[in-house]
Motif scaffolding. Structure first.
Motif, PDB file in Angstrom:
ATOM      1  N   LYS A   1       0.823  -1.217   0.000  1.00  0.00           N
ATOM      2  CA  LYS A   1       0.000   0.000   0.000  1.00  0.00           C
ATOM      3  C   LYS A   1       0.864   1.278   0.000  1.00  0.00           C
ATOM      4  O   LYS A   1       0.446   2.320  -0.519  1.00  0.00           O
ATOM      5  N   CYS A   2       2.066   1.164   0.584  1.00  0.00           N
ATOM      6  CA  CYS A   2       2.975   2.324   0.631  1.00  0.00           C
ATOM      7  C   CYS A   2       3.221   2.892  -0.768  1.00  0.00           C
ATOM      8  O   CYS A   2       3.394   4.091  -0.938  1.00  0.00           O
ATOM      9  N   TYR A   3       3.268   2.013  -1.769  1.00  0.00           N
ATOM     10  CA  TYR A   3       3.536   2.467  -3.133  1.00  0.00           C
ATOM     11  C   TYR A   3       2.426   3.406  -3.598  1.00  0.00           C
ATOM     12  O   TYR A   3       2.663   4.322  -4.387  1.00  0.00           O
ATOM     13  N   ASP A   4       1.208   3.147  -3.092  1.00  0.00           N
ATOM     14  CA  ASP A   4       0.073   3.988  -3.403  1.00  0.00           C
ATOM     15  C   ASP A   4       0.138   5.288  -2.612  1.00  0.00           C
ATOM     16  O   ASP A   4       0.020   6.382  -3.156  1.00  0.00           O
ATOM     17  N   THR A   5       0.346   5.118  -1.308  1.00  0.00           N
ATOM     18  CA  THR A   5       0.331   6.258  -0.390  1.00  0.00           C
ATOM     19  C   THR A   5       1.387   7.297  -0.761  1.00  0.00           C
ATOM     20  O   THR A   5       1.132   8.491  -0.725  1.00  0.00           O
ATOM     21  N   PHE A   6       2.585   6.814  -1.075  1.00  0.00           N
ATOM     22  CA  PHE A   6       3.704   7.739  -1.329  1.00  0.00           C
ATOM     23  C   PHE A   6       4.076   7.815  -2.810  1.00  0.00           C
ATOM     24  O   PHE A   6       5.222   8.121  -3.159  1.00  0.00           O
ATOM     25  N   LYS A   7       3.104   7.525  -3.647  1.00  0.00           N
ATOM     26  CA  LYS A   7       3.342   7.455  -5.084  1.00  0.00           C
ATOM     27  C   LYS A   7       4.083   8.696  -5.600  1.00  0.00           C
ATOM     28  O   LYS A   7       5.075   8.602  -6.333  1.00  0.00           O
ATOM     29  N   GLU A   8       3.582   9.840  -5.191  1.00  0.00           N
ATOM     30  CA  GLU A   8       4.116  11.101  -5.684  1.00  0.00           C
ATOM     31  C   GLU A   8       5.618  11.253  -5.376  1.00  0.00           C
ATOM     32  O   GLU A   8       6.370  11.777  -6.183  1.00  0.00           O
TER      33      GLU A   8
END
Lengths: 348, 172
Positions: B95-102
């Motif tokens: 999920k981190c990849y989503d959360t910190f995508k930017e």
């Protein structure tokens, strides 16, 4: 053969069997990183998470009855270290090993490390240059796992990993090369800089400080995203083939131009290994490398696989295991010399 | 001839270097020659080639990382914070990849030169199509090969196979 027997055997499949281009390429390794979608990565997961991964993976490979699992905590310190020095588990797996487990196939061609940096690291290690076969073995096992495990995957970034350096294919492929002649003629640096321009990495193996011990170098891909697995392997393979060619040419040229120097070096190394009463780890690695070069050039008749085996059994952890207790470095040097002598004596 | 560096052992390595039309010769003993050749900074065992790469990663992320108000301060699933990632820690979950995508995409672009995966895809996502797509790609390269060798009969056969496969995949 169970994991305990594998630990205790000095026969190491990838090191003591024959393979293509074996005069230069010691081994080929392919590993992929995989994580389960619903469980936090190993760095932050709970003990219960670790248990559930262990059981989920065990269930997923139940069909393969050639595969055996063990928690690392069920092995002794020395046994764990030997698995590492045989390259069947990584040094990372030794640290905080409570949650970590390892799976090995009977023939030692494939292993899975559980809960290391990623939930699963599936790897295959084969003798000589066999990157494609190693990939096929890994891919096949991955297909089987995928039937039951829900992997962390996204369309854009591919397989998601703890570290963004592994994202995408999660694929790291490498080959261990023995490059004594290129080292003698001082070509290693230029090869390293050329290779790094091709987005590959070269590093010395077993190195302490500034040198590559035993003239062993590892070449691997650096990039895991934006190329297919096949492309990554093809690129690596073609670069390795060129290095092999250069090393062979260097060996031939050295032998033709500096024959007595080379013969002297090989036989001195052999003489020292055969008769020395004290051998440090570094000295033995370099001497074994010299004799290997001699064997490859047919200057001396010694089975290269025996020399490969010597490279492992002269490592500190193996000596500790062999002695059954911790040894100080002086005692290790005595034991190392004894073991080398007896191995070489058996040859004649 | 003695080694130029240590002046002790006899020189066995003879180097000739030509830089800007200037020729320099060096005569070294084995040991000194070895010392001057390969420099690696790693002390680790050498199992994972990416280790050195990873310590380098924390610098890369640290220097690249921009704290943003737009994305959550920490991951709702595993609690990994922006600060953890800025320090170069590993990500906590998928999920981190989503959360910190930017924040992550520029870093990933810098490491890999791209942000688009083109390799293997889990079968369930494609309902078995991956293997067929791969086969299609293989057939296309075979076709190229056949045409370049002027083996037109073989090429025709491959072309028919490609057509059938494309139909199966729903590609026009």
């Amino acid at each position: 053969m169970g994991i305990k027997e594998i630990v205790n055997s000095t026969k190491i499949y990838w090191l003591t069997s024959d393979g293509p281009e074996r005069d230069v390429v010691v081994s080929s390794r392919v590993r992929i990183a995989r994580n389960l979608a619903d469980i936090p990565f190993p760095g932050v997961m709970s003990d219960a998470d670790a248990e559930s991964i262990f059981h989920a993976v065990k269930l997923a490979v139940a069909k393969r009855n050639d595969i055996e699992f063990t928690w690392l905590r069920e092995l002794s310190d020395a046994e764990r270290e030997i698995l590492m020095e045989k390259h069947l588990i990584s040094p990372d797996l030794l640290e905080n090993h409570e949650k970590k487990a390892v799976m090995l196939s009977e023939d030692e061609t494939i292993s899975i490390m559980l809960n290391e940096e990623d939930h699963l690291r599936i790897q295959s290690l084969l003798p000589g240059l066999q990157l494609e076969r190693a990939w096929n073995l890994v891919n096949e096992l991955d297909d089987l796992l995928e039937e039951t495990l829900g992997y962390a995957f996204c369309e854009q970034l591919g397989y998601l990993t703890s570290c963004p350096t592994n994202v995408g294919t999660g694929l790291r492929a490498s080959a261990m090369l023995h490059l004594p002649a290129l080292n003698i003629i001082n070509q290693i640096n230029s090869i390293m800089s050329t290779v790094s321009k091709l987005r590959l990495a070269v590093r010395g193996l077993y190195g302490e400080g500034s040198e590559a011990k035993g003239n062993l170098y590892q070449v691997s891909n650096q990039i895991t995203l934006g190329h297919t697995e096949e492309e990554i392997l093809k690129n690596l393979n073609s670069v390795i083939k060129q290095i092999i060619d250069k090393e062979r040419k260097a060996r031939k040229a050295l032998y033709e131009e500096q024959r007595y120097y080379l013969e002297d070096r090989v036989f001195r190394a052999y003489g020292t290994l055969k008769y020395a009463r004290l051998l440090t780890s570094n000295e033995s690695m370099n001497l074994i490398s010299d004799v290997k070069l001699g064997a490859n050039l047919k200057i001396i008749d010694v089975d290269p696989n025996v020399l490969n085996e010597l490279m492992i059994i002269t490592r500190p952890s193996y000596l500790t295991k062999y002695a059954g207790k911790k040894l100080d470095s002086h005692k290790r040097d005595i034991l190392r010399a004894e073991l080398v002598r007896s191995k070489l004596k058996n040859l004649n | 001839m003695l080694c130029e560096k240590c002046n002790k052992k006899s020189a066995t390595v003879h180097l000739t270097q030509i830089v800007n039309n200037k020729k320099t010769e060096m005569h070294l003993c084995e040991e000194c020659a070895n010392k001057s050749s390969f420099i690696s900074h790693t002390k680790s065992f050498g199992f994972e080639p990416e280790f050195s790469f990873q310590s380098f990663l924390s610098d890369l992320i640290g220097s690249d990382y921009v704290f943003s108000d737009k994305s959550a301060a920490s991951c709702p699933k595993c609690g990994t914070s922006q600060r953890d990632i800025a320090k170069g820690n590993l990500l906590g979950c998928a999920k981190c990849y989503d959360t910190f995508k930017e924040q992550l995409l520029p870093v990933i672009k810098r490491i890999h030169g791209t942000t688009q995966h083109v390799g293997k895809v889990p079968e369930e996502r494609t309902a078995g199509k991956t293997k067929l797509v791969k086969k299609l790609r293989d057939l296309k390269s075979l076709l190229k090969d056949a045409v370049s060798k002027e083996e037109f009969e073989r090429a025709a056969k491959i072309r028919d196979e490609i057509k059938a496969l494309e139909k199966k995949l729903g590609v026009v």
